[in-house]
Design an enzyme around this catalytic site. Structure first.
Site, mmCIF file in Angstrom:
data_model
loop_
_atom_site.group_PDB
_atom_site.id
_atom_site.type_symbol
_atom_site.label_atom_id
_atom_site.label_comp_id
_atom_site.label_asym_id
_atom_site.label_seq_id
_atom_site.Cartn_x
_atom_site.Cartn_y
_atom_site.Cartn_z
ATOM 1 N N HIS A 194 -3.028 1.491 6.806
ATOM 2 C CA HIS A 194 -4.159 1.178 5.913
ATOM 3 C C HIS A 194 -4.976 -0.025 6.384
ATOM 4 O O HIS A 194 -5.290 -0.936 5.606
ATOM 5 C CB HIS A 194 -3.680 1.000 4.467
ATOM 6 C CG HIS A 194 -4.604 1.673 3.487
ATOM 7 N ND1 HIS A 194 -5.497 0.986 2.710
ATOM 8 C CD2 HIS A 194 -4.769 2.979 3.192
ATOM 9 C CE1 HIS A 194 -6.179 1.836 1.971
ATOM 10 N NE2 HIS A 194 -5.763 3.058 2.242
ATOM 11 N N TYR A 227 0.828 -1.199 0.000
ATOM 12 C CA TYR A 227 0.000 0.000 0.000
ATOM 13 C C TYR A 227 0.872 1.263 0.000
ATOM 14 O O TYR A 227 1.847 1.342 0.738
ATOM 15 C CB TYR A 227 -0.933 0.047 1.228
ATOM 16 C CG TYR A 227 -1.534 1.408 1.338
ATOM 17 C CD1 TYR A 227 -2.569 1.782 0.484
ATOM 18 C CD2 TYR A 227 -0.984 2.375 2.170
ATOM 19 C CE1 TYR A 227 -3.053 3.055 0.478
ATOM 20 C CE2 TYR A 227 -1.466 3.656 2.176
ATOM 21 C CZ TYR A 227 -2.506 3.994 1.329
ATOM 22 O OH TYR A 227 -2.958 5.278 1.320
HETATM 23 MG MG MG Z 1 -4.972 6.761 4.662
#
Ligand code: MG
Length: 365
Positions: A212, A159
């Site tokens: 995340h 991510y």
């Molecule tokens: Mg964020």
């Protein structure tokens, strides 16, 4: 003054944006962002089919009554689609009010309370060395706060790390892209990333990091504890926040400040987090949190508990609202929309990625 017409503009200049334009019988119009990344047409349809017929003919100054009408009056409350649609209306109405009164919207909400708003840049790299180079680049650009994300050995995708040089844009055309994840790899390497950043750049920079939503509360507690020597401004979205109680576990183990809320759309997503002081920063956005009317109430409630705001401003939000590092003096929101230019970039279906563990189990992206 009366609302005479409202139209939804969907455009894709590189990525999709949904913008509501509300017009009045006095020639003043307002703009509101209703962009919901990967589900844009759901908000557009909600506005066109269900909301716009109810607001034509109403007084645009009655922001509170119209907000309650759309929220309580629908019977079906909350949810990102509903709240993004309500936000689009609410923000457009505040824009109209500001223009009619010839003053920026912030003057209608209490006025300026600081000269400038601290913003952070996103540094990333496929490995720690590249991430350090990107931190140096953003520091050179003048950022005082930098979010740092890095790829780690054994994970093909991570991510926050761009596949190509340039801005990180997670949504892609076609069916949802599939990413892979290993909590073990991540927890082994993430503290090393921040050790290297502090060694290279010293203590002056504000550092941030986004987990995340990928950790369990106790895993997030371990990471927060191991990051303590590097004094982060915040550790973001350490665990999915449907389970607000989970943040108690993190809080009991670490002094690393916690930020959460970019997927929240109501004060009821954050009520326990705030009143128990389990978080330090609320990230709920104006566009997904019901507009100025609801977010102002939520932020005021949070302030009573020493929880500050750090509103999400990712690239999936409209540039109409993004990037106000310093408040301007133009009436209303102070922005316009070039509808002819927007029409040259038609909507493209895109999806955010999904995420699987290395053994194929679906997990949180
Ligand atoms: Mg964020």
């Amino acid at each position: 003054m009366k609302i005479t017409r409202a139209t939804v503009n969907i455009t894709s200049p590189g990525r999709n944006f949904v913008t509501l334009k509300i017009e009045t019988d006095e020639g003043i119009y307002g703009l509101g962002d209703g962009t919901l990344n990967g589900r844009e047409l759901a908000v557009a349809s909600y506005l066109t089919e269900h909301v716009i017929p109810c607001i034509v003919g109403r007084d645009p100054f009655q922001t509170e009554d119209i907000w309650q009408y759309l929220y309580r009056g629908a019977y079906w409350r909350r949810g990102p689609v509903t709240m993004a649609a309500i936000a689009a209306v609410d923000v457009a109405l505040w824009d109209i009010k500001g223009k009619a009164l010839q003053t920026p919207v912030y003057n209608l909400l209490g006025g300026k309370s600081r000269e400038g708003v601290l913003v952070y840049g996103h540094a990333n790299g496929k490995d720690i060395e590249q991430a350090l180079e990107d931190v140096a680049r953003l520091k050179e650009l003048g950022f005082k706060a930098i979010r740092v994300q890095s790829g780690f050995p054994g994970l093909a995708t991570t991510y926050g790390v761009s596949k190509k040089p340039g801005k990180y844009e997670p949504a892609e055309r076609g069916l949802p892209p599939e990413n892979e994840w290993s909590t073990e790899v991540y927890l082994r390497h993430a503290p090393e990333l921040f050790k290297r950043v502090r060694e290279t750049f010293g203590e002056e920079l504000h550092l941030l990091h986004d987990c995340h939503h990928r950790l369990t509360p106790i895993e997030a507690a371990r990471l927060g504890k191991e990051l303590e020597p590097y004094h982060l401004l915040w550790m973001e979205d350490p665990t999915p926040a449907e389970l607000q109680e989970g943040f108690r576990v993190i809080r009991e183990h670490t002094t690393t400040p916690i930020a959460v809320g970019e997927v929240f759309n109501s004060i009821w997503d954050a009520h326990d987090l705030i009143r128990n002081q389990w978080i330090d920063y609320l990230r709920m956005t104006i566009v997904h949190g019901g507009g100025f009317t609801h977010l102002k109430k939520t932020a005021d409630f949070a302030a009573l508990y020493q929880v500050r705001t750090g509103f999400h401003g990712a690239t999936d939000l409209s540039p109409v609202e993004d990037g106000h590092m310093y408040p301007g003096d133009a009436p209303g929101l102070g922005v316009g929309l070039d509808e002819k230019l927007a029409a040259k970039y038609p909507y493209q279906r895109t999806y955010l990625p999904i995420n699987r563990k290395l053994d194929g189990t679906l997990t949180d992206w």
